[in-house]
Design a protein around this motif. Structure first.
Motif, PDB file in Angstrom:
ATOM      1  N   PRO A   1     -29.396  68.164 -75.456  1.00 48.00           N
ATOM      2  CA  PRO A   1     -29.945  68.222 -74.095  1.00 48.00           C
ATOM      3  C   PRO A   1     -30.298  66.851 -73.521  1.00 48.00           C
ATOM      4  N   GLU A   2     -30.915  65.978 -74.322  1.00 52.34           N
ATOM      5  CA  GLU A   2     -31.282  64.656 -73.796  1.00 52.34           C
ATOM      6  C   GLU A   2     -30.057  63.776 -73.541  1.00 52.34           C
ATOM      7  N   ASP A   3     -28.991  63.928 -74.364  1.00 57.65           N
ATOM      8  CA  ASP A   3     -27.756  63.180 -74.143  1.00 57.65           C
ATOM      9  C   ASP A   3     -27.022  63.702 -72.905  1.00 57.65           C
ATOM     10  N   ARG A   4     -27.074  65.009 -72.703  1.00 57.33           N
ATOM     11  CA  ARG A   4     -26.421  65.611 -71.534  1.00 57.33           C
ATOM     12  C   ARG A   4     -27.048  65.104 -70.233  1.00 57.33           C
ATOM     13  N   ILE A   5     -28.365  64.947 -70.224  1.00 52.82           N
ATOM     14  CA  ILE A   5     -29.054  64.423 -69.034  1.00 52.82           C
ATOM     15  C   ILE A   5     -28.535  63.020 -68.707  1.00 52.82           C
ATOM     16  N   TRP A   6     -28.448  62.140 -69.726  1.00 52.76           N
ATOM     17  CA  TRP A   6     -27.941  60.778 -69.511  1.00 52.76           C
ATOM     18  C   TRP A   6     -26.486  60.807 -69.060  1.00 52.76           C
ATOM     19  N   TYR A   7     -25.678  61.637 -69.703  1.00 52.94           N
ATOM     20  CA  TYR A   7     -24.266  61.734 -69.343  1.00 52.94           C
ATOM     21  C   TYR A   7     -24.119  62.133 -67.876  1.00 52.94           C
ATOM     22  N   LEU A   8     -24.845  63.175 -67.457  1.00 53.53           N
ATOM     23  CA  LEU A   8     -24.737  63.647 -66.069  1.00 53.53           C
ATOM     24  C   LEU A   8     -25.216  62.591 -65.076  1.00 53.53           C
ATOM     25  N   ARG A   9     -26.249  61.861 -65.402  1.00 55.34           N
ATOM     26  CA  ARG A   9     -26.724  60.775 -64.524  1.00 55.34           C
ATOM     27  C   ARG A   9     -25.666  59.701 -64.355  1.00 55.34           C
ATOM     28  N   ILE A  10     -25.078  59.286 -65.471  1.00 56.01           N
ATOM     29  CA  ILE A  10     -24.044  58.245 -65.413  1.00 56.01           C
ATOM     30  C   ILE A  10     -22.825  58.755 -64.661  1.00 56.01           C
ATOM     31  N   ARG A  11     -22.385  59.970 -64.960  1.00 51.20           N
ATOM     32  CA  ARG A  11     -21.236  60.548 -64.279  1.00 51.20           C
ATOM     33  C   ARG A  11     -21.456  60.601 -62.773  1.00 51.20           C
ATOM     34  N   ASP A  12     -22.619  61.089 -62.361  1.00 47.40           N
ATOM     35  CA  ASP A  12     -22.910  61.205 -60.927  1.00 47.40           C
ATOM     36  C   ASP A  12     -22.991  59.838 -60.272  1.00 47.40           C
ATOM     37  N   SER A  13     -23.554  58.867 -60.958  1.00 51.57           N
ATOM     38  CA  SER A  13     -23.667  57.516 -60.426  1.00 51.57           C
ATOM     39  C   SER A  13     -22.285  56.898 -60.197  1.00 51.57           C
ATOM     40  N   VAL A  14     -21.405  57.070 -61.160  1.00 49.69           N
ATOM     41  CA  VAL A  14     -20.048  56.527 -61.038  1.00 49.69           C
ATOM     42  C   VAL A  14     -19.295  57.241 -59.919  1.00 49.69           C
ATOM     43  N   ARG A  15     -19.427  58.552 -59.838  1.00 45.62           N
ATOM     44  CA  ARG A  15     -18.770  59.298 -58.756  1.00 45.62           C
ATOM     45  C   ARG A  15     -19.236  58.805 -57.388  1.00 45.62           C
ATOM     46  N   ARG A  16     -20.547  58.600 -57.237  1.00 50.18           N
ATOM     47  CA  ARG A  16     -21.072  58.097 -55.957  1.00 50.18           C
ATOM     48  C   ARG A  16     -20.515  56.712 -55.648  1.00 50.18           C
ATOM     49  N   ALA A  17     -20.472  55.834 -56.655  1.00 40.18           N
ATOM     50  CA  ALA A  17     -19.964  54.471 -56.452  1.00 40.18           C
ATOM     51  C   ALA A  17     -18.496  54.496 -56.026  1.00 40.18           C
ATOM     52  N   VAL A  18     -17.714  55.346 -56.641  1.00 38.00           N
ATOM     53  CA  VAL A  18     -16.291  55.455 -56.280  1.00 38.00           C
ATOM     54  C   VAL A  18     -16.143  56.028 -54.878  1.00 38.00           C
ATOM     55  N   ALA A  19     -16.875  57.067 -54.571  1.00 34.94           N
ATOM     56  CA  ALA A  19     -16.812  57.672 -53.237  1.00 34.94           C
ATOM     57  C   ALA A  19     -17.241  56.674 -52.165  1.00 34.94           C
TER      58      ALA A  19
ATOM     59  N   ARG B   1     -17.052  53.425 -52.345  1.00 30.48           N
ATOM     60  CA  ARG B   1     -16.007  52.384 -52.238  1.00 30.48           C
ATOM     61  C   ARG B   1     -14.807  52.896 -51.459  1.00 30.48           C
ATOM     62  N   ILE B   2     -14.424  54.148 -51.691  1.00 24.83           N
ATOM     63  CA  ILE B   2     -13.299  54.743 -50.951  1.00 24.83           C
ATOM     64  C   ILE B   2     -13.653  54.839 -49.475  1.00 24.83           C
ATOM     65  N   ALA B   3     -14.889  55.251 -49.180  1.00 24.95           N
ATOM     66  CA  ALA B   3     -15.342  55.353 -47.789  1.00 24.95           C
ATOM     67  C   ALA B   3     -15.327  53.978 -47.126  1.00 24.95           C
ATOM     68  N   GLU B   4     -15.703  52.959 -47.886  1.00 21.32           N
ATOM     69  CA  GLU B   4     -15.768  51.583 -47.342  1.00 21.32           C
ATOM     70  C   GLU B   4     -14.374  51.024 -47.068  1.00 21.32           C
ATOM     71  N   LEU B   5     -13.449  51.223 -48.023  1.00 20.32           N
ATOM     72  CA  LEU B   5     -12.121  50.627 -47.905  1.00 20.32           C
ATOM     73  C   LEU B   5     -11.085  51.566 -47.306  1.00 20.32           C
ATOM     74  N   GLY B   6     -11.364  52.828 -47.311  1.00 19.82           N
ATOM     75  CA  GLY B   6     -10.357  53.800 -46.895  1.00 19.82           C
ATOM     76  C   GLY B   6      -9.456  54.117 -48.078  1.00 19.82           C
ATOM     77  N   PHE B   7      -8.655  55.108 -47.939  1.00 17.55           N
ATOM     78  CA  PHE B   7      -7.765  55.525 -49.028  1.00 17.55           C
ATOM     79  C   PHE B   7      -6.329  55.401 -48.543  1.00 17.55           C
ATOM     80  N   GLU B   8      -5.538  54.561 -49.216  1.00 20.92           N
ATOM     81  CA  GLU B   8      -4.128  54.391 -48.865  1.00 20.92           C
ATOM     82  C   GLU B   8      -3.289  54.812 -50.037  1.00 20.92           C
ATOM     83  N   ARG B   9      -2.175  55.413 -49.730  1.00 22.80           N
ATOM     84  CA  ARG B   9      -1.244  55.808 -50.796  1.00 22.80           C
ATOM     85  C   ARG B   9      -0.167  54.788 -50.957  1.00 22.80           C
TER      86      ARG B   9
END
Length: 177
Positions: free
Chosen positions: A149-167, A169-177
């Motif tokens: 349970p304590e490892d899952r809390i850390w994992y979810l925090r890190i996962r959510d933080s990285v997802r927000r950072a990526v989102a 960055r995509i919002a800032e730069l736009g998404f091009e294919r």
């Protein structure tokens, strides 16, 4: 770690890792090796790396490098492998890059054919189709390990933080294919 073996090494075979080769390069370099065999030789493809420099510096009579990807990033990968197997075969790295780099990037057929002919006596190349019959069947094992349970809390925090950072960055730069 290998310790104090330069004076006392009385064995037929030494198996080591690239990490230990790098860390113990001075001691390994003090031994005159009969055979030097690099498996997964892509570890020395960057000739400026400490690992490649340690491998190049090993004294030995017979050298062999085994890799499934002799050229992965650039033609310089090939130079590095040959610098280990046949030191000096292609001359200095800069001269090799000047002579063959543009040829490789521009896909000049005649020049590439000459290079191929030069390395052919030293390269054994087998295609996947040729070795597939020699390979055992693939085994896949999926093993699920639940997080505490304590490892899952850390994992979810890190996962959510990285997802927000990526989102963001995509919002800032736009998404091009």
């Amino acid at each position: 770690r290998l310790r104090h073996y330069a004076d006392t090494l009385r064995v037929d075979l030494v198996v080591t890792t690239y990490g230990l080769l790098r860390l113990e390069s001075e001691r390994l370099g003090a031994v005159e090796w009969r055979h030097l065999i690099l498996d997964e030789a892509q570890w020395i493809k960057n000739p400026a790396s400490r690992t490649a420099k340690a491998a190049f510096a090993l004294p030995g009579r017979h050298r062999l490098a085994v890799t499934g990807t002799p050229i992965e990033n650039s033609l310089g990968d090939l130079w590095s492998l040959f610098q280990f197997v046949l030191p000096g075969f292609f001359g200095r790295h800069g001269a090799f890059e000047r002579r063959y780099g543009a040829v490789f990037r521009n896909r000049e057929p005649e020049a590439l054919a000459r290079l191929r002919e030069r390395v052919r006596p030293f390269v054994l190349r087998r295609l996947k189709a040729e070795v597939a019959t020699d390979l055992p069947p693939r085994t896949a094992i999926a093993l699920r390990v639940p997080l505490l349970p304590e490892d899952r809390i850390w994992y979810l925090r890190i996962r959510d933080s990285v997802r927000r950072a990526v989102a963001d960055r995509i919002a800032e730069l736009g998404f091009e294919r």
